[in-house]
Design a protein around this motif. Structure first.
Motif, short mmCIF file in Angstrom:
data_model
loop_
_atom_site.label_atom_id
_atom_site.label_comp_id
_atom_site.label_asym_id
_atom_site.label_seq_id
_atom_site.Cartn_x
_atom_site.Cartn_y
_atom_site.Cartn_z
N TYR A 125 0.66 -1.31 -0.08
CA TYR A 125 0.01 -0.14 0.19
C TYR A 125 1.00 1.38 -0.05
O TYR A 125 0.70 2.32 -0.95
CB TYR A 125 -0.90 0.09 1.19
N ASN A 126 1.71 1.36 0.99
CA ASN A 126 2.90 2.45 0.98
C ASN A 126 3.51 2.89 -0.29
O ASN A 126 3.54 3.81 -0.73
CB ASN A 126 3.53 2.40 2.15
N LEU A 127 4.02 1.79 -0.98
CA LEU A 127 5.08 1.88 -2.21
C LEU A 127 3.83 2.34 -3.52
O LEU A 127 4.28 3.17 -4.19
CB LEU A 127 5.53 0.36 -2.59
N LEU A 128 2.59 1.77 -3.54
CA LEU A 128 1.73 2.03 -4.45
C LEU A 128 1.40 3.78 -4.27
O LEU A 128 0.94 4.46 -5.32
CB LEU A 128 0.43 1.22 -4.44
N ARG A 129 1.07 4.12 -3.06
CA ARG A 129 0.92 5.57 -3.01
C ARG A 129 2.13 6.41 -3.20
O ARG A 129 2.10 7.56 -3.24
CB ARG A 129 0.61 5.76 -1.28
N ASN A 130 3.37 6.00 -3.26
CA ASN A 130 4.69 6.65 -3.54
C ASN A 130 5.21 6.05 -4.66
O ASN A 130 6.43 5.34 -4.47
CB ASN A 130 5.36 6.53 -2.30
N PRO A 131 5.01 6.26 -5.90
CA PRO A 131 5.32 5.66 -7.10
C PRO A 131 6.82 5.69 -7.12
O PRO A 131 7.45 5.14 -7.69
CB PRO A 131 4.76 6.16 -8.27
N ALA A 132 7.41 6.88 -6.98
CA ALA A 132 8.96 7.45 -7.08
C ALA A 132 9.76 6.42 -6.26
O ALA A 132 10.77 5.83 -6.74
CB ALA A 132 9.14 8.85 -6.74
N ILE A 133 9.45 6.28 -5.19
CA ILE A 133 10.06 5.18 -4.16
C ILE A 133 9.81 3.71 -4.63
O ILE A 133 10.82 3.15 -4.76
CB ILE A 133 9.29 5.31 -2.50
N LEU A 134 8.57 3.42 -5.28
CA LEU A 134 8.43 2.13 -5.79
C LEU A 134 9.44 2.10 -7.07
O LEU A 134 9.93 1.05 -7.22
CB LEU A 134 7.16 2.01 -6.25
N THR A 135 9.72 2.94 -7.84
CA THR A 135 10.58 2.79 -9.16
C THR A 135 11.99 2.80 -8.35
O THR A 135 12.68 1.76 -8.86
CB THR A 135 10.45 4.08 -9.71
N LYS A 136 12.38 3.21 -7.57
CA LYS A 136 13.77 3.31 -6.86
C LYS A 136 13.93 1.96 -6.25
O LYS A 136 15.00 1.38 -6.48
CB LYS A 136 13.92 4.39 -5.90
N LEU A 137 13.17 1.44 -5.76
CA LEU A 137 12.87 0.00 -5.16
C LEU A 137 13.19 -0.98 -6.18
O LEU A 137 13.88 -1.97 -6.10
CB LEU A 137 11.93 -0.42 -4.29
N ARG A 138 12.47 -0.80 -7.15
CA ARG A 138 12.62 -1.83 -8.40
C ARG A 138 13.97 -1.72 -9.15
O ARG A 138 14.56 -2.75 -9.54
CB ARG A 138 11.41 -1.56 -9.42
N GLU A 139 14.53 -0.63 -9.07
CA GLU A 139 15.71 -0.53 -9.86
C GLU A 139 16.70 -1.30 -8.84
O GLU A 139 17.68 -1.96 -9.41
CB GLU A 139 16.15 0.98 -9.79
N GLU A 140 16.84 -1.36 -7.64
CA GLU A 140 17.81 -1.92 -6.77
C GLU A 140 17.27 -3.39 -6.85
O GLU A 140 18.45 -4.27 -7.02
CB GLU A 140 17.43 -1.77 -5.27
N LEU A 141 16.14 -3.93 -7.07
CA LEU A 141 15.77 -5.47 -7.23
C LEU A 141 16.06 -5.78 -8.59
O LEU A 141 16.82 -6.80 -8.72
CB LEU A 141 14.34 -5.55 -6.84
N ASP A 142 15.92 -5.07 -9.52
CA ASP A 142 16.13 -5.66 -10.96
C ASP A 142 18.07 -5.53 -10.99
O ASP A 142 18.37 -6.40 -11.93
CB ASP A 142 15.83 -4.61 -11.93
N ALA A 143 18.58 -4.87 -10.35
CA ALA A 143 20.02 -4.78 -10.51
C ALA A 143 20.64 -6.26 -9.87
O ALA A 143 21.74 -6.66 -10.59
CB ALA A 143 20.72 -3.76 -9.56
N VAL A 144 19.91 -6.88 -9.04
CA VAL A 144 20.48 -8.09 -8.55
C VAL A 144 19.67 -9.57 -8.95
O VAL A 144 20.19 -10.64 -8.97
CB VAL A 144 20.50 -8.14 -6.87
N LEU A 145 18.54 -9.34 -9.62
CA LEU A 145 17.64 -10.45 -9.91
C LEU A 145 17.46 -10.55 -11.59
O LEU A 145 17.55 -9.43 -12.31
CB LEU A 145 16.38 -10.11 -9.48
N ASP A 146 17.82 -11.70 -11.93
CA ASP A 146 17.58 -11.90 -13.31
C ASP A 146 16.20 -11.87 -13.90
O ASP A 146 15.37 -12.14 -13.26
CB ASP A 146 18.28 -13.34 -13.80
N PRO A 147 16.18 -11.46 -14.99
CA PRO A 147 14.68 -11.06 -15.71
C PRO A 147 14.00 -12.68 -15.47
O PRO A 147 12.70 -12.32 -15.30
CB PRO A 147 14.87 -10.81 -16.93
N GLU A 148 14.64 -13.75 -15.87
CA GLU A 148 13.86 -14.86 -15.59
C GLU A 148 13.53 -15.64 -14.28
O GLU A 148 12.62 -16.55 -14.11
CB GLU A 148 14.32 -15.95 -16.47
N GLU A 149 14.32 -15.01 -13.45
CA GLU A 149 13.93 -15.49 -11.98
C GLU A 149 12.61 -14.89 -11.38
O GLU A 149 12.07 -13.91 -11.40
CB GLU A 149 15.13 -14.66 -11.02
N VAL A 150 11.74 -16.08 -10.99
CA VAL A 150 10.53 -15.95 -10.57
C VAL A 150 10.46 -15.44 -8.93
O VAL A 150 9.83 -14.78 -8.48
CB VAL A 150 9.57 -17.20 -10.85
#
Length: 527
Positions: free
Chosen positions: A340-365
């Motif tokens: 809920y808090n992340l969806l209310r704050n899209p800029a923070i959600l984008t920054k978190l996704r960048e951190e996750l995408d940097a360590v997770l492979d595209p195909e990792e479920v």
């Protein structure tokens, strides 16, 4: 002829006991509590004042507004609420002389569990037995169980997937809001704790609902339509009457007889007891059959060397009960609140996704815990959500020793209830500037470490939550996995989710639109 004098004497007794004596004690003030401002007009005289606030639905919100002006508020004839963060160590710290309040005795069953046991030596015995089950080293052994539940959660999300939200559009079609993230987070934590604790598959994530079987004391098995309804109904009814601890048993029987709404909740409480009893009985039969399983129950039954702990059956059932309750619901609330808090704050959600995408492979479920457990922004987002919307908001009550104890430099007379709400504590602007703002950056680096003594989402001191490591494991793996794989949208970006306070702060439904991310395209654009 005798009934008229008898009624008169009864009325006189009740007026004297319930009204005259409390009023006299208020003005006599033997403990010196009258100097503190009252929460409402009745707080200094009767616990009915706080029960009224509980009935209204969000007592901690009112406490917060009052604590902006007053460090200490009298919330009952013998109860004080604190708003100054310096009181944390006096009330909850390792060196505190305060013990758990009689509130916990009132709610306890025939046997105490780890969360409601008051006696310190008895608590130490219990914690020694259970600490092995909750030890940090066991997380690696239980990660596969959390991963399994994440796989099943993702299957559910896949089944609810829709087409992407058109570019520039922020409000989805209502028919696409098909995933209640609040409910599914609870299915996740219930399935996870049943597996971690009892090696049982409840199957809620596979079913998409929480129908479950219960067992009465006579061995009768019956179907219960909703696990969550029983759990939450129990919390609701207890939270409304528990504050008058001496009257709790009377009030529980009176409300079950006289008030229809309470009667329905007490029936749900019976269902909850049957759910717990069935879980414990099934697992005991497996244990007696010789199954040695890596779970919480095995730790209850014997130590790491296989020596029996010889716990009474009632104590075992009590520990299973608190595990299935606190071990699931608070984490589910935390998962809901983080999304809920992340969806209310899209800029923070984008920054978190960048951190996750940097360590997770595209195909990792499923996000491997080893890859994400030390990601600073992910942890900061979780902790900031736990700060601004703590799952357990009510002030966990403690009692001063018979000789009294200092709190915030004031001597507080013996056997006085003292507490601090996490909702209040986490909004102290002197420690958490701009407290209503969701700001994960405050937890990064050395400044984040400085905030830890004032972070009481898991309580503090020797009675702090023993399951916090498991909670973080579940929160971290699920959030990282779903944010890496999906996009989500609420009904509207500024949605205010409904919340009401029982012993926890309960969120209402969080209906989301969900669709798959195109990770290949996104990473191609970045390149």
């Amino acid at each position: 002829m005798f009934y008229i004098p008898l009624l008169a004497l009864t009325a006189l007794f009740l007026i004297t006991y319930l009204i005259l004596i409390p009023v006299i004690d208020y003005f006599r003030d033997p403990k010196g509590l009258r100097k503190f401002p009252n929460m409402n007009a009745f707080s200094g005289i009767t616990n009915l004042g706080f029960m009224w606030e509980a009935h209204r639905g969000f007592r901690s919100a009112k406490l917060y507004e009052m604590h902006k002006k007053y460090s200490v508020i009298r919330i009952g004839p013998n109860s004080l609420s604190y708003g100054d963060l310096n009181a944390i160590k006096d009330i909850y710290g390792h060196s505190s002389k305060c013990i758990k309040d009689d509130f916990y005795k009132a709610l306890a069953g025939t046997h105490y569990h780890l969360a409601d046991v008051v006696d310190k030596p008895e608590h130490a015995r219990k914690r020694k037995v259970l600490s092995a089950a909750y030890a940090l080293k066991n997380l690696e052994g239980w990660e596969h169980k959390v991963a399994d539940k994440t796989v099943r959660f993702i299957r559910g999300c896949d089944a609810h997937c829709t087409s992407p939200l058109p570019a520039g559009q922020s409000k989805p079609d209502t028919k696409d809001l098909s995933l209640d993230y609040r409910a599914w987070a609870n299915y996740f934590t219930l399935d996870a704790i049943a597996d971690i604790g009892l090696s049982e598959r409840l199957g809620f994530l596979d079913q998409g609902n929480d129908k479950v079987f219960g067992e009465r004391m006579d061995g009768t098995i019956h179907e219960i339509p909703s696990y969550r309804a029983c759990l939450h109904g129990t919390a609701m009814v207890q939270s409304r009457i528990a504050w008058a601890t001496d009257w709790y048993l009377f009030n529980s029987k009176y409300t079950s007889w006289v008030v229809p709404a309470f009667r329905r909740m007490w029936r749900l409480n019976e269902g909850w007891n049957d759910i717990v009893y069935h879980r414990a009985s099934k697992r005991l039969r497996r244990y007696r059959a010789g199954e040695e399983l890596d779970d919480f129950f095995q730790t209850l039954m014997e130590d790491k060397n296989g020596v029996p702990n010889n716990l009474e059956w009632g104590e075992i059932v009590a520990e299973v009960s608190i595990m299935m309750n606190a071990g699931s619901d608070t984490t589910a609330i935390a998962m809901n609140n983080a999304m809920y808090n992340l969806l209310r704050n899209p800029a923070i959600l984008t920054k978190l996704r960048e951190e996750l995408d940097a360590v997770l492979d595209p195909e990792e479920v499923i996000a491997p815990y080893d890859k994400i457990k030390h990601l600073p922004y992910l942890r900061a987002c979780l902790d900031e959500s736990l700060r601004i919307t703590p799952p357990t908001t009510f002030g966990l009550p403690r009692r001063t020793p018979p000789s009294g104890a200092p709190v915030l430099g004031d001597y507080i007379a013996g056997n006085t209830t003292v507490s601090m709400s996490a909702w209040v504590a986490h909004r102290d602007a002197t420690v958490f500037p701009d407290p209503e703002s969701y700001s994960p950056d405050r937890w990064l680096g050395d400044k984040g470490k400085e905030l830890q003594p004032f972070f009481i989402a898991f309580s503090a001191g020797a009675r702090g939550c023993i399951g916090r490591n498991i909670s973080y494991l579940e929160q971290t793996v699920l959030l990282a996995s779903v944010l890496h794989r999906y996009e989500f949208a609420m009904e509207r970006p500024d949605l205010e989710q409904a919340r009401w306070e029982t012993l926890n702060c309960m969120p209402g439904p969080l209906n989301l639109k969900v669709w798959r991310r195109d990770l290949t395209a996104e990473m191609g654009e970045e390149a």
